[in-house]
Design a protein around this motif. Structure first.
Motif, PDB file in Angstrom:
ATOM      1  N   GLU A  66      44.825  40.872  15.983  1.00  0.00           N
ATOM      2  CA  GLU A  66      44.540  39.504  17.283  1.00  0.00           C
ATOM      3  C   GLU A  66      45.638  39.222  18.652  1.00  0.00           C
ATOM      4  O   GLU A  66      44.609  39.332  19.416  1.00  0.00           O
ATOM      5  N   ASP A  67      46.896  39.851  17.966  1.00  0.00           N
ATOM      6  CA  ASP A  67      47.573  39.738  19.736  1.00  0.00           C
ATOM      7  C   ASP A  67      47.176  40.921  20.953  1.00  0.00           C
ATOM      8  O   ASP A  67      47.522  40.130  22.019  1.00  0.00           O
ATOM      9  N   GLU A  68      46.750  41.987  20.186  1.00  0.00           N
ATOM     10  CA  GLU A  68      46.856  42.928  21.143  1.00  0.00           C
ATOM     11  C   GLU A  68      45.357  42.710  21.811  1.00  0.00           C
ATOM     12  O   GLU A  68      45.320  43.055  22.925  1.00  0.00           O
ATOM     13  N   MET A  69      44.631  42.050  21.059  1.00  0.00           N
ATOM     14  CA  MET A  69      43.117  41.656  21.231  1.00  0.00           C
ATOM     15  C   MET A  69      42.695  41.004  22.833  1.00  0.00           C
ATOM     16  O   MET A  69      42.354  41.090  22.991  1.00  0.00           O
ATOM     17  N   GLN A  70      44.061  39.930  22.081  1.00  0.00           N
ATOM     18  CA  GLN A  70      43.644  39.218  23.198  1.00  0.00           C
ATOM     19  C   GLN A  70      44.527  39.593  24.900  1.00  0.00           C
ATOM     20  O   GLN A  70      43.866  39.041  25.777  1.00  0.00           O
ATOM     21  N   VAL A  71      45.436  40.770  23.871  1.00  0.00           N
ATOM     22  CA  VAL A  71      45.903  40.700  25.621  1.00  0.00           C
ATOM     23  C   VAL A  71      45.361  42.116  26.212  1.00  0.00           C
ATOM     24  O   VAL A  71      44.684  41.521  27.781  1.00  0.00           O
ATOM     25  N   VAL A  72      43.880  42.480  25.742  1.00  0.00           N
ATOM     26  CA  VAL A  72      43.443  43.705  26.576  1.00  0.00           C
ATOM     27  C   VAL A  72      41.844  42.174  26.805  1.00  0.00           C
ATOM     28  O   VAL A  72      41.789  42.676  27.949  1.00  0.00           O
ATOM     29  N   ALA A  73      41.469  41.372  26.563  1.00  0.00           N
ATOM     30  CA  ALA A  73      40.680  40.326  26.573  1.00  0.00           C
ATOM     31  C   ALA A  73      41.508  39.772  27.994  1.00  0.00           C
ATOM     32  O   ALA A  73      40.711  40.203  29.350  1.00  0.00           O
ATOM     33  N   GLY A  74      42.446  39.496  27.854  1.00  0.00           N
ATOM     34  CA  GLY A  74      43.223  38.579  29.120  1.00  0.00           C
ATOM     35  C   GLY A  74      42.867  39.733  30.383  1.00  0.00           C
ATOM     36  O   GLY A  74      43.208  39.350  31.514  1.00  0.00           O
ATOM     37  N   ARG A  75      43.381  40.562  30.438  1.00  0.00           N
ATOM     38  CA  ARG A  75      43.477  41.621  31.535  1.00  0.00           C
ATOM     39  C   ARG A  75      42.138  42.049  31.617  1.00  0.00           C
ATOM     40  O   ARG A  75      42.025  41.846  33.304  1.00  0.00           O
ATOM     41  N   VAL A  76      41.218  42.668  31.120  1.00  0.00           N
ATOM     42  CA  VAL A  76      40.075  42.793  31.616  1.00  0.00           C
ATOM     43  C   VAL A  76      39.063  41.025  32.176  1.00  0.00           C
ATOM     44  O   VAL A  76      38.980  41.735  33.653  1.00  0.00           O
ATOM     45  N   MET A  77      40.037  39.777  31.904  1.00  0.00           N
ATOM     46  CA  MET A  77      39.126  38.647  32.657  1.00  0.00           C
ATOM     47  C   MET A  77      39.707  38.370  33.890  1.00  0.00           C
ATOM     48  O   MET A  77      38.912  38.546  34.750  1.00  0.00           O
ATOM     49  N   ALA A  78      41.288  39.117  34.026  1.00  0.00           N
ATOM     50  CA  ALA A  78      41.818  38.700  34.903  1.00  0.00           C
ATOM     51  C   ALA A  78      41.511  39.780  36.214  1.00  0.00           C
ATOM     52  O   ALA A  78      40.914  39.697  37.262  1.00  0.00           O
ATOM     53  N   VAL A  79      41.428  40.908  35.823  1.00  0.00           N
ATOM     54  CA  VAL A  79      40.732  42.052  37.046  1.00  0.00           C
ATOM     55  C   VAL A  79      39.090  41.751  37.334  1.00  0.00           C
ATOM     56  O   VAL A  79      39.357  41.592  38.708  1.00  0.00           O
ATOM     57  N   LEU A  80      38.667  41.553  36.484  1.00  0.00           N
ATOM     58  CA  LEU A  80      37.249  41.435  36.683  1.00  0.00           C
ATOM     59  C   LEU A  80      37.224  39.816  37.707  1.00  0.00           C
ATOM     60  O   LEU A  80      35.630  39.607  38.627  1.00  0.00           O
ATOM     61  N   THR A  81      37.099  38.844  37.515  1.00  0.00           N
ATOM     62  CA  THR A  81      37.177  37.312  38.182  1.00  0.00           C
ATOM     63  C   THR A  81      37.892  37.850  39.705  1.00  0.00           C
ATOM     64  O   THR A  81      38.197  36.554  40.271  1.00  0.00           O
ATOM     65  N   ARG A  82      39.218  39.204  39.631  1.00  0.00           N
ATOM     66  CA  ARG A  82      39.832  38.610  41.124  1.00  0.00           C
ATOM     67  C   ARG A  82      39.149  40.345  41.734  1.00  0.00           C
ATOM     68  O   ARG A  82      39.990  40.893  42.585  1.00  0.00           O
ATOM     69  N   LEU A  83      38.176  40.944  41.093  1.00  0.00           N
ATOM     70  CA  LEU A  83      37.479  42.053  42.245  1.00  0.00           C
ATOM     71  C   LEU A  83      37.262  41.647  44.036  1.00  0.00           C
ATOM     72  O   LEU A  83      38.019  43.244  43.722  1.00  0.00           O
ATOM     73  N   GLU A  84      37.430  40.902  44.082  1.00  0.00           N
ATOM     74  CA  GLU A  84      36.807  40.694  45.568  1.00  0.00           C
ATOM     75  C   GLU A  84      38.354  40.672  45.847  1.00  0.00           C
ATOM     76  O   GLU A  84      38.205  41.810  47.325  1.00  0.00           O
ATOM     77  N   GLU A  85      39.667  40.270  45.666  1.00  0.00           N
ATOM     78  CA  GLU A  85      40.994  40.660  46.583  1.00  0.00           C
ATOM     79  C   GLU A  85      41.291  41.887  45.945  1.00  0.00           C
ATOM     80  O   GLU A  85      41.931  42.356  47.289  1.00  0.00           O
ATOM     81  N   LEU A  86      41.044  41.878  44.689  1.00  0.00           N
ATOM     82  CA  LEU A  86      41.692  43.161  44.443  1.00  0.00           C
ATOM     83  C   LEU A  86      41.261  44.314  45.195  1.00  0.00           C
ATOM     84  O   LEU A  86      42.210  45.135  46.022  1.00  0.00           O
ATOM     85  N   GLU A  87      39.426  44.441  45.126  1.00  0.00           N
ATOM     86  CA  GLU A  87      39.527  45.686  45.942  1.00  0.00           C
ATOM     87  C   GLU A  87      39.384  45.513  47.245  1.00  0.00           C
ATOM     88  O   GLU A  87      39.163  46.695  47.845  1.00  0.00           O
ATOM     89  N   GLU A  88      39.302  44.377  47.434  1.00  0.00           N
ATOM     90  CA  GLU A  88      39.810  44.538  49.337  1.00  0.00           C
ATOM     91  C   GLU A  88      41.006  45.213  49.352  1.00  0.00           C
ATOM     92  O   GLU A  88      41.424  46.426  50.328  1.00  0.00           O
ATOM     93  N   ASP A  89      41.889  44.959  48.853  1.00  0.00           N
ATOM     94  CA  ASP A  89      43.260  45.614  49.083  1.00  0.00           C
ATOM     95  C   ASP A  89      43.047  46.909  48.450  1.00  0.00           C
ATOM     96  O   ASP A  89      44.361  47.542  49.232  1.00  0.00           O
ATOM     97  N   LEU A  90      42.664  47.349  47.869  1.00  0.00           N
ATOM     98  CA  LEU A  90      42.934  49.157  47.389  1.00  0.00           C
ATOM     99  C   LEU A  90      41.842  49.682  48.274  1.00  0.00           C
ATOM    100  O   LEU A  90      42.334  50.985  48.862  1.00  0.00           O
ATOM    101  N   LEU A  91      41.390  49.123  49.128  1.00  0.00           N
ATOM    102  CA  LEU A  91      40.098  49.573  49.986  1.00  0.00           C
ATOM    103  C   LEU A  91      41.204  49.446  51.301  1.00  0.00           C
ATOM    104  O   LEU A  91      41.388  50.674  52.142  1.00  0.00           O
ATOM    105  N   LYS A  92      42.034  48.751  51.861  1.00  0.00           N
ATOM    106  CA  LYS A  92      43.302  48.894  52.731  1.00  0.00           C
ATOM    107  C   LYS A  92      44.208  50.285  51.930  1.00  0.00           C
ATOM    108  O   LYS A  92      44.540  50.782  53.766  1.00  0.00           O
ATOM    109  N   ARG A  93      44.226  50.215  51.160  1.00  0.00           N
ATOM    110  CA  ARG A  93      45.510  50.745  51.383  1.00  0.00           C
ATOM    111  C   ARG A  93      44.785  52.660  51.240  1.00  0.00           C
ATOM    112  O   ARG A  93      46.182  53.450  50.889  1.00  0.00           O
ATOM    113  N   CYS A  94      43.501  52.793  50.416  1.00  0.00           N
ATOM    114  CA  CYS A  94      42.988  53.887  50.863  1.00  0.00           C
ATOM    115  C   CYS A  94      42.580  54.222  52.114  1.00  0.00           C
ATOM    116  O   CYS A  94      42.377  55.137  52.478  1.00  0.00           O
ATOM    117  N   ASN A  95      42.346  53.217  53.621  1.00  0.00           N
ATOM    118  CA  ASN A  95      41.786  53.415  54.913  1.00  0.00           C
ATOM    119  C   ASN A  95      42.666  55.040  55.499  1.00  0.00           C
ATOM    120  O   ASN A  95      41.220  54.627  56.256  1.00  0.00           O
TER     121      ASN A  95
END
Length: 245
Positions: free
Chosen positions: A93-122
């Protein structure tokens, strides 16, 4: 590994620093990367009532709808992983919670993370940026001066979505980059500063060259650190509540 497949199998067990050879820890990165990649595919499919983005001229989409969508993807992905690997709530259960939390954290912040990713690859070459999950066309659109910023963002979004529909390796590479940024610069520092340790906090799924190119410079996402930490903690709590129900 082939497109969409993790470099480390989901049943690979890795020992941690303080564990004996008989006490081993499951690698949580592969199912997390696969789930984020799935989220990128679902975003590209533009499914009804599955909102991942809000543009400035969107009047009918609320932030809670994006959060709900990301939560559904996280929960569905973890449930699929549970079935495939025959995991039990009693033991994993603990492992499943960690995976779910990280997936949620990335997907809810796609705009900020992707903007930064594009800047780094510019300033990288077109031959290299695919390894980070970035399209040359994305950068070209954003580098072109435009008085209509919303149209520019929509065009860039359409470009990556069109590619993600059919390019599994591109989705997988992008998912790895986004997770690496979350772990290395947001979740990891925040949790360690508070003395909290989660499983698989290190970015050990990138080559040395990609790690240095992606994470060697300063981050532009540090300003959302607290929000993402909260997302991780809330996602874990929400997943735990769902499991109990």
């Amino acid at each position: 590994a082939t497109a969409g497949e993790s470099n480390v199998a989901t049943d690979t067990i890795l020992p941690t620093e303080n564990q004996t050879p008989t006490q081993k820890q499951r690698d949580l990165h592969p199912p997390t990367i696969d789930a984020i990649s799935k989220g990128l595919l679902m975003r590209a499919q533009n499914l009804p009532k599955m909102h991942f983005r809000i543009f400035e001229d969107d009047e009918n989409i609320e932030p809670w709808e994006v959060t709900l969508t990301c939560g559904k993807v996280a929960q569905q992905s973890v449930e699929e992983w549970q079935r495939e690997e025959q995991l039990t709530l009693e033991e994993h259960e603990d492992e499943m919670q960690v995976v779910a939390g990280r997936v949620m954290a990335v997907l809810t912040r796609l705009e900020e993370l992707e903007e930064d990713l594009l800047k780094r690859c510019n300033k990288m070459s077109e031959e290299v940026i695919f390894d980070f999950g970035v399209l040359p066309k994305e950068l070209q659109i954003l580098q072109t001066g435009s008085e209509d910023a919303v149209k520019q963002m929509r065009d860039a979004a359409a470009a990556i979505d069109a590619a993600c529909l059919f390019d599994e390796q591109l989705r997988y590479n992008r998912a790895k980059s986004l997770l690496a940024m979350l772990l290395h610069e947001i979740e990891g520092p925040g949790l360690r500063r508070n003395g909290v340790v989660f499983p698989c906090m290190d970015v050990d799924f990138l080559s040395e060259e990609i790690f240095d190119a992606l994470l060697g410079g300063a981050s532009d996402v540090s300003g959302v650190e607290k929000s993402v930490e909260d997302n991780v903690e809330k996602s874990v709590e929400n997943f735990e509540t769902t499991v109990e129900e």
